[in-house]
Design a protein around this motif. Structure first.
Motif, PDB file in Angstrom:
ATOM      1  N   ALA A 305       0.833  -1.204   0.000  1.00  0.00           N
ATOM      2  CA  ALA A 305       0.000   0.000   0.000  1.00  0.00           C
ATOM      3  C   ALA A 305       0.870   1.257   0.000  1.00  0.00           C
ATOM      4  O   ALA A 305       0.500   2.277  -0.603  1.00  0.00           O
ATOM      5  N   GLU A 306       2.038   1.197   0.652  1.00  0.00           N
ATOM      6  CA  GLU A 306       2.961   2.324   0.631  1.00  0.00           C
ATOM      7  C   GLU A 306       3.677   2.436  -0.713  1.00  0.00           C
ATOM      8  O   GLU A 306       3.995   3.534  -1.186  1.00  0.00           O
ATOM      9  N   GLU A 307       3.944   1.277  -1.325  1.00  0.00           N
ATOM     10  CA  GLU A 307       4.775   1.246  -2.536  1.00  0.00           C
ATOM     11  C   GLU A 307       3.987   1.536  -3.809  1.00  0.00           C
ATOM     12  O   GLU A 307       4.526   2.155  -4.739  1.00  0.00           O
ATOM     13  N   ARG A 308       2.742   1.128  -3.863  1.00  0.00           N
ATOM     14  CA  ARG A 308       1.982   1.226  -5.113  1.00  0.00           C
ATOM     15  C   ARG A 308       1.910   2.650  -5.675  1.00  0.00           C
ATOM     16  O   ARG A 308       2.093   2.836  -6.890  1.00  0.00           O
ATOM     17  N   PRO A 309       1.660   3.697  -4.871  1.00  0.00           N
ATOM     18  CA  PRO A 309       1.597   5.045  -5.457  1.00  0.00           C
ATOM     19  C   PRO A 309       2.929   5.519  -6.031  1.00  0.00           C
ATOM     20  O   PRO A 309       2.950   6.498  -6.793  1.00  0.00           O
ATOM     21  N   LEU A 310       4.031   4.875  -5.688  1.00  0.00           N
ATOM     22  CA  LEU A 310       5.345   5.310  -6.147  1.00  0.00           C
ATOM     23  C   LEU A 310       5.779   4.620  -7.437  1.00  0.00           C
ATOM     24  O   LEU A 310       6.835   4.944  -7.981  1.00  0.00           O
ATOM     25  N   LEU A 311       5.000   3.663  -7.929  1.00  0.00           N
ATOM     26  CA  LEU A 311       5.317   3.010  -9.197  1.00  0.00           C
ATOM     27  C   LEU A 311       5.016   3.940 -10.366  1.00  0.00           C
ATOM     28  O   LEU A 311       4.157   4.826 -10.272  1.00  0.00           O
ATOM     29  N   MET A 312       5.722   3.742 -11.478  1.00  0.00           N
ATOM     30  CA  MET A 312       5.405   4.503 -12.697  1.00  0.00           C
ATOM     31  C   MET A 312       4.051   4.063 -13.241  1.00  0.00           C
ATOM     32  O   MET A 312       3.727   2.868 -13.189  1.00  0.00           O
ATOM     33  N   PRO A 313       3.265   4.977 -13.767  1.00  0.00           N
ATOM     34  CA  PRO A 313       1.964   4.579 -14.320  1.00  0.00           C
ATOM     35  C   PRO A 313       2.128   3.720 -15.572  1.00  0.00           C
ATOM     36  O   PRO A 313       3.122   3.819 -16.295  1.00  0.00           O
ATOM     37  N   LEU A 314       1.162   2.873 -15.820  1.00  0.00           N
ATOM     38  CA  LEU A 314       1.177   2.030 -17.008  1.00  0.00           C
ATOM     39  C   LEU A 314       0.890   2.870 -18.253  1.00  0.00           C
ATOM     40  O   LEU A 314       0.139   3.851 -18.183  1.00  0.00           O
ATOM     41  N   PRO A 315       1.459   2.504 -19.393  1.00  0.00           N
ATOM     42  CA  PRO A 315       1.140   3.238 -20.623  1.00  0.00           C
ATOM     43  C   PRO A 315      -0.322   3.034 -21.010  1.00  0.00           C
ATOM     44  O   PRO A 315      -0.923   1.998 -20.706  1.00  0.00           O
ATOM     45  N   GLU A 316      -0.895   4.016 -21.654  1.00  0.00           N
ATOM     46  CA  GLU A 316      -2.309   3.932 -22.026  1.00  0.00           C
ATOM     47  C   GLU A 316      -2.538   2.912 -23.142  1.00  0.00           C
ATOM     48  O   GLU A 316      -3.529   2.190 -23.143  1.00  0.00           O
ATOM     49  N   GLU A 317      -1.619   2.834 -24.093  1.00  0.00           N
ATOM     50  CA  GLU A 317      -1.786   1.895 -25.206  1.00  0.00           C
ATOM     51  C   GLU A 317      -1.367   0.497 -24.772  1.00  0.00           C
ATOM     52  O   GLU A 317      -0.352   0.324 -24.106  1.00  0.00           O
TER      53      GLU A 317
END
Length: 347
Positions: A305-317
């Protein structure tokens, strides 16, 4: 039962002596000599056992000779350096040494890397504890699992992508280790995590990614589709050293696969299809969010829960995990069908 220390017989002798036993009675009652009884009565603590001086081995006088040979080899042409057999024969012929081949081989195996380090021609290897900031690194690996699929016992492949900070892992079972299956597992794991690690993802020499391993420790020739896959998701790959030497570099995911297999694939699961099995795998992943790794104060789910917001977002395509072929139609309107040994044709 643990072995009894020498302090306990001393305590028993002293206790019986206080009860009125004579020296001779103590000897008989405890099955010891007069000298032992005397020592026990003089002190509650036994004398420390004297260490015997190390016995000289038959090879010891010739170790300086072996060192000199190995140092001379540092400047010798690569194909004209001493083998263990050559060193062994020289010791016998030139120094009349009465030693065995095994003794020489073990000595050379120890001293050769040490001499390389002492001469500055090899780096000194040391282990440094790894630290993993949240959202930065992950590890990928797979292992074999046996499953009773539609009544038949088959070997499948368990994929695991594990975040290094939280220990959150996503698993998937496939029937093969082909490149398409590898990409599909990877995409599923990243979607389940909801992001991409910002730094390195540690890999083994996976067939779906590596086309060739070069002579250098981490030099690889990557496949074109793997390069495109990494570019699409922004993945930075890190290849571990081959074999047992590199096992510690992704020890987290290797231990994770072992834990998952022991706790969820024992006894052997019986399912009707891989889709049914992977539904169970997703349930097991959610259950494992509640476990603690070692002595860590929080659960895997709490760290994630602490780590998830710090990941890079997935590409839209989306990334197409399947391989696209451009078959060639001949003048008879026939298309080759592969892979086959004879390249059969079908209308």
């Amino acid at each position: 039962m643990p072995p009894m220390s020498k302090v306990e017989p001393y305590a028993a002798i002293r206790r019986d002596h206080r009860g009125g036993m004579s020296m001779r009675q103590l000897e008989r009652a405890h099955g010891v000599t007069w000298r032992t009884v005397r020592k026990a009565l003089d002190s509650a603590w036994p004398e420390p056992r004297k260490k015997l001086p190390p016995r000289e081995a038959a090879l010891d006088p010739f170790k300086p000779v072996i060192d000199a040979i190995l140092r001379a080899d540092l400047d010798a042409p690569r194909k004209q350096r001493h083998t263990v057999t050559r060193i062994f024969h020289r010791l016998i012929e030139e120094h009349a040494a009465e030693v065995s081949y095994g003794m020489v081989r073990r000595s050379v195996a120890v001293r050769k890397p040490q001499i390389l380090v002492e001469s500055g021609k090899a780096p000194l290897e040391a282990f440094i504890p790894q630290t993993h900031p949240p959202g930065m690194e992950a590890e990928v690996d797979f292992g074999e699992v046996t499953v009773r699929l539609a009544g038949e016992l088959v070997i499948c492949y368990l994929f695991s992508l594990r975040l290094s900070y939280s220990g959150k892992a996503v698993h998937r079972v496939f029937a093969s280790c082909g490149q398409e299956a590898f990409f599909e597992r990877y995409v599923h794991a990243l979607r389940t995590l909801g992001g991409v690690p910002r730094s390195k993802v540690r890999h083994d020499n996976l067939e779906g990614a590596v086309a060739q391993v070069l002579g250098l420790k981490r030099a690889r020739v990557e496949s074109d589709r793997w390069i495109a896959f990494k570019s699409h998701f922004g993945i930075e790959s890190f290849y571990c050293r081959p074999g047992i030497e590199g096992a510690h570099q992704k020890g987290g995911v290797e231990g994770q696969i072992g834990y998952f297999r022991r706790n969820h694939f024992v006894p052997v699961p019986e399912v009707g299809s891989l889709a049914e099995l992977n539904e169970l795998v997703e349930q097991w992943d959610r259950q494992d969010d509640a476990r603690r790794i070692g002595s860590r104060p929080k659960t895997v789910g709490e760290y994630f829960a602490e780590e998830r917001p710090l990941l890079m977002p997935l590409p839209e395509e989306p990334f197409e995990t399947g391989r696209i072929f451009m078959p060639r139609v001949d003048r008879y309107s026939q298309i080759p069908v592969w892979p086959t040994a004879t390249r059969s044709r079908s209308a």
